[in-house]
Design a protein around this motif. Structure first.
Motif, PDB file in Angstrom:
ATOM      1  N   GLU A 169       0.838  -1.205   0.000  1.00  0.00           N
ATOM      2  CA  GLU A 169       0.000   0.000   0.000  1.00  0.00           C
ATOM      3  C   GLU A 169       0.871   1.254   0.000  1.00  0.00           C
ATOM      4  OE1 GLU A 169      -3.160   0.233  -0.289  1.00  0.00           O
ATOM      5  OE2 GLU A 169      -4.069  -1.629   0.405  1.00  0.00           O
ATOM      6  N   ILE A 197      -5.341  -0.209  12.249  1.00  0.00           N
ATOM      7  CA  ILE A 197      -5.440  -1.456  11.476  1.00  0.00           C
ATOM      8  C   ILE A 197      -6.354  -1.315  10.262  1.00  0.00           C
ATOM      9  CG2 ILE A 197      -4.883  -3.019  13.371  1.00  0.00           C
ATOM     10  CD1 ILE A 197      -7.868  -3.403  13.866  1.00  0.00           C
ATOM     11  N   PHE A 198      -6.727  -0.055   9.914  1.00  0.00           N
ATOM     12  CA  PHE A 198      -7.650   0.124   8.795  1.00  0.00           C
ATOM     13  C   PHE A 198      -7.005  -0.286   7.469  1.00  0.00           C
ATOM     14  CE2 PHE A 198      -9.254   2.656   5.249  1.00  0.00           C
ATOM     15  CZ  PHE A 198     -10.575   2.246   5.261  1.00  0.00           C
ATOM     16  N   ARG A 199      -5.852   0.290   7.168  1.00  0.00           N
ATOM     17  CA  ARG A 199      -5.182  -0.075   5.916  1.00  0.00           C
ATOM     18  C   ARG A 199      -3.749  -0.475   6.243  1.00  0.00           C
ATOM     19  NH1 ARG A 199      -6.068   3.991   3.031  1.00  0.00           N
ATOM     20  NH2 ARG A 199      -7.890   3.215   1.923  1.00  0.00           N
ATOM     21  N   THR A 200      -3.457  -1.748   6.082  1.00  0.00           N
ATOM     22  CA  THR A 200      -2.133  -2.265   6.415  1.00  0.00           C
ATOM     23  C   THR A 200      -1.570  -2.984   5.199  1.00  0.00           C
ATOM     24  OG1 THR A 200      -3.343  -4.135   7.354  1.00  0.00           O
ATOM     25  CG2 THR A 200      -2.487  -2.525   8.900  1.00  0.00           C
ATOM     26  N   PHE A 214      -2.918  -8.115   5.805  1.00  0.00           N
ATOM     27  CA  PHE A 214      -4.231  -8.090   6.460  1.00  0.00           C
ATOM     28  C   PHE A 214      -4.965  -9.399   6.185  1.00  0.00           C
ATOM     29  CE2 PHE A 214      -6.709  -7.189   2.576  1.00  0.00           C
ATOM     30  CZ  PHE A 214      -5.725  -6.685   1.750  1.00  0.00           C
ATOM     31  N   TYR A 250     -11.277  -6.050 -13.097  1.00  0.00           N
ATOM     32  CA  TYR A 250     -12.083  -7.244 -13.356  1.00  0.00           C
ATOM     33  C   TYR A 250     -13.586  -7.001 -13.193  1.00  0.00           C
ATOM     34  CZ  TYR A 250     -11.471  -7.148  -8.255  1.00  0.00           C
ATOM     35  OH  TYR A 250     -11.417  -6.744  -6.950  1.00  0.00           O
ATOM     36  N   GLU A 261     -14.328   2.697   2.877  1.00  0.00           N
ATOM     37  CA  GLU A 261     -14.785   1.363   2.469  1.00  0.00           C
ATOM     38  C   GLU A 261     -14.627   0.371   3.612  1.00  0.00           C
ATOM     39  OE1 GLU A 261     -12.604  -0.331  -0.837  1.00  0.00           O
ATOM     40  OE2 GLU A 261     -13.368  -2.336  -0.392  1.00  0.00           O
ATOM     41  N   LEU A 262     -15.726  -0.324   3.896  1.00  0.00           N
ATOM     42  CA  LEU A 262     -15.654  -1.420   4.870  1.00  0.00           C
ATOM     43  C   LEU A 262     -15.627  -2.744   4.110  1.00  0.00           C
ATOM     44  CD1 LEU A 262     -15.951  -2.867   7.580  1.00  0.00           C
ATOM     45  CD2 LEU A 262     -18.367  -2.221   7.607  1.00  0.00           C
ATOM     46  N   TYR A 263     -16.636  -2.977   3.276  1.00  0.00           N
ATOM     47  CA  TYR A 263     -16.730  -4.203   2.485  1.00  0.00           C
ATOM     48  C   TYR A 263     -17.061  -3.847   1.045  1.00  0.00           C
ATOM     49  CZ  TYR A 263     -17.483  -6.310   7.140  1.00  0.00           C
ATOM     50  OH  TYR A 263     -17.377  -6.696   8.443  1.00  0.00           O
ATOM     51  N   GLY A 264     -16.927  -4.837   0.162  1.00  0.00           N
ATOM     52  CA  GLY A 264     -17.287  -4.606  -1.238  1.00  0.00           C
ATOM     53  C   GLY A 264     -18.037  -5.804  -1.803  1.00  0.00           C
ATOM     54  N   PHE A 300     -14.842  -9.157   2.436  1.00  0.00           N
ATOM     55  CA  PHE A 300     -14.890  -8.556   3.774  1.00  0.00           C
ATOM     56  C   PHE A 300     -13.486  -8.542   4.356  1.00  0.00           C
ATOM     57  CE2 PHE A 300     -19.528  -9.510   4.343  1.00  0.00           C
ATOM     58  CZ  PHE A 300     -19.688 -10.401   3.301  1.00  0.00           C
ATOM     59  N   GLY A 301     -12.953  -7.380   4.669  1.00  0.00           N
ATOM     60  CA  GLY A 301     -11.684  -7.329   5.390  1.00  0.00           C
ATOM     61  C   GLY A 301     -11.932  -7.782   6.821  1.00  0.00           C
ATOM     62  N   THR A 333      -9.525  -7.886   9.360  1.00  0.00           N
ATOM     63  CA  THR A 333      -8.885  -6.964  10.297  1.00  0.00           C
ATOM     64  C   THR A 333      -9.605  -5.611  10.279  1.00  0.00           C
ATOM     65  OG1 THR A 333      -7.219  -6.821   8.541  1.00  0.00           O
ATOM     66  CG2 THR A 333      -6.606  -7.972  10.541  1.00  0.00           C
ATOM     67  N   ARG A 334     -10.130  -5.226   9.106  1.00  0.00           N
ATOM     68  CA  ARG A 334     -10.902  -3.980   9.038  1.00  0.00           C
ATOM     69  C   ARG A 334     -12.206  -4.141   9.826  1.00  0.00           C
ATOM     70  NH1 ARG A 334     -11.000  -0.667   3.449  1.00  0.00           N
ATOM     71  NH2 ARG A 334      -8.763  -0.795   3.831  1.00  0.00           N
TER      72      ARG A 334
END
Ligand code: GAP
Length: 462
Positions: free
Chosen positions: A203, A210-213, A216, A268, A285-288, A328-329, A331-332
């Protein structure tokens, strides 16, 4: 309450043993974190609940536990080597490194420039439209593109070996195993393959705890369908993802749905919707959920020369399945669960003075401990051990013997334990214990013989 919420959660995490900075005694390693006794249990509980809800409670889902290292051809075929990129700019004044798409997001929020696109970035910077979020000046380098895949080497001599990639997403293992799994499990469409595990991304701007590591944990599944069913399947999974928020104890009132614009879509995806969370550092963003078409299976068929087609037993038609991917992250999720659970309440202490009670109001089944067993004094430790023997295999139980009972209740509130069970002077006489509820602070006398059923019922009611 939301004042300094992030600082409060980060500090509580270290103090109580949820999350520590990685390699702490050596000054840390930037953006790496270790999950301590409570954090590792919380993370595991979230993962187990996810696996139960999306995999074992369903007839149409199977699991996969794949290796992190894969043949590099996988990442060429998937398009990640060519297209898994982020653009960044550096502020020439304060040297801050910023992701170009985040600058644009902020510009959309703050400057309210309509119809902004990544391609417009240089123009906007030139026109002094976007200030540096750190120093406020407008003096950026041109945007440069970086690949996010993490490289390493197999074998002792790095220079002799071709680089391999640590997986950037778990998804590819589910695509390359599609045939193995479909044939061995004899699943018919529609069905899904789920997997949980580590992912790695170089990244450009990790951060926010721990949001963006760079390392993860991801929980994701590929749901294989006929092309004609993609829209209704997409909508179905968005609704299931919303149900998951409640199971995890993520405050759904702080979430919103946002569809990706054309220039945001991954290489994709034909359609992606994010579930975003209102964090102390903005909507993130939490999930996609993505409609990946049959992009991945088609590419793997072409590059591996292995057939990826599915034979429809009803129509005898052969085709490459399409796929909906909810992701789904993990750790997020831990962070959003903590941000949702953190509560401060003003209460009166024993002398009638106002005091602040910190409570992590986790969903009771997700909490690291469901029960704390508290012998009032040393004389009750033996009896408390008996209680632990009786219920400790059914629930995760803490056992705390130190400090006044009031202090012990507060300690358990702070780590989110839903029930405190106190063994006191009367227990020997009446065979009962005091059960205190974390949220209402109400206390009830319950017979030890009925304790297991009582707590199980309360947890089920939640
Ligand atoms: N297979 C699809 C995929 O990987 P993504 O949106 O790039 O999609 C999936 O990532 C999820 O992983 C995100 O919704 C987020 O919850 C989490 N995530 C992504 N990058 C992350 C990072 N650097 N650190 C922690 N979690 C991350």
């Amino acid at each position: 309450m939301s004042d300094n919420l992030m600082e409060k959660v980060v500090s509580l995490c270290k103090r109580k043993g949820f999350v520590y900075p990685g390699s702490d005694i050596y000054g840390g390693l930037a953006n790496t974190w270790d999950y301590g006794p409570l954090g590792s249990q919380l993370k595991k509980n979230i993962q187990d609940a996810w696996w139960k809800f999306f995999v074992t409670d369903r007839k149409d889902m199977v699991g996969l536990d794949a290796s992190i290292l894969m043949n590099p051809k996988v990442w060429h075929a998937s398009g990640h080597v060519a297209s898994f990129n982020d653009a960044l700019v550096d502020c020439k004044e304060c040297k801050a490194r910023i992701r170009a798409d985040h600058l644009i997001e902020d510009a959309l929020d703050d400057v309210k420039v309509e119809g902004l696109e990544l391609a417009d970035l240089d123009k906007l910077i030139e026109n002094n439209k976007i200030p540096c979020p750190h120093c406020g000046k407008n003096n950026f380098t041109e945007a440069r593109v970086f690949n996010l895949l993490f490289q390493t080497h197999i074998g002792p001599v790095a220079k002799d070996s071709e680089p391999v990639f640590l997986r950037g997403e778990v998804a590819q293992a589910m695509f390359v195993n599609f045939k193995n799994i479909q044939e061995s499990s004899r699943k018919k469409l529609p069905f899904g393959i789920a997997s949980v595990g580590k992912a790695f991304r170089n990244e450009i701007t990790p951060g926010n705890f721990i949001f963006r590591t760079i390392e993860f944990d991801l929980m994701e599944f590929e749901y294989f369908i006929k092309e004609s069913e993609w829209e209704k399947t997409f909508d179905y999974w968005i609704e299931e993802m919303k149900k998951w928020l409640d199971i995890a104890g993520i405050d759904s009132k702080k979430t919103r749905i946002r569809e990706h614009t054309a220039d945001e879509l991954s290489h994709y995806s034909k359609k992606t919707v994010d579930i975003e969370f209102d964090t102390p550092f903005g909507w993130k963003e939490l999930y996609g959920c993505a409609y990946r078409t049959n992009f991945d299976l088609s590419n793997h068929q072409e590059k591996s020369k292995k057939n990826m087609e599915y034979l429809d037993p009803e129509t005898n038609e052969k085709f490459i399945p399409h796929v909906i991917e909810p992701t789904f992250g993990l750790t997020r999720s831990v962070l959003m669960v903590l941000l949702s659970a953190y509560t401060e309440e003003v209460v009166k202490d024993a002398d009638g003075n106002e005091d602040t009670r910190i409570v992590l109001k986790f969903n009771k089944k997700i909490a690291p401990f469901q029960v704390a067993i508290l012998p009032l004094q040393k004389q009750q430790i033996e009896k408390a051990d008996e209680v632990f023997e009786k219920i400790g295999k059914k629930f995760n139980c803490d056992f705390d013997t130190t400090g006044t009972i009031g202090k012990r209740y507060r300690r358990q509130d702070e780590i989110g334990t839903p029930y405190c069970v106190t063994i006191d002077f009367d227990t020997e006489e009446d065979g009962s214990v005091t059960v205190r509820d974390r949220d209402t602070m109400e206390q009830k006398r319950i017979k030890i013989d009925e304790l297991e059923n009582y707590i199980a019922e309360q947890l089920e009611l939640d």
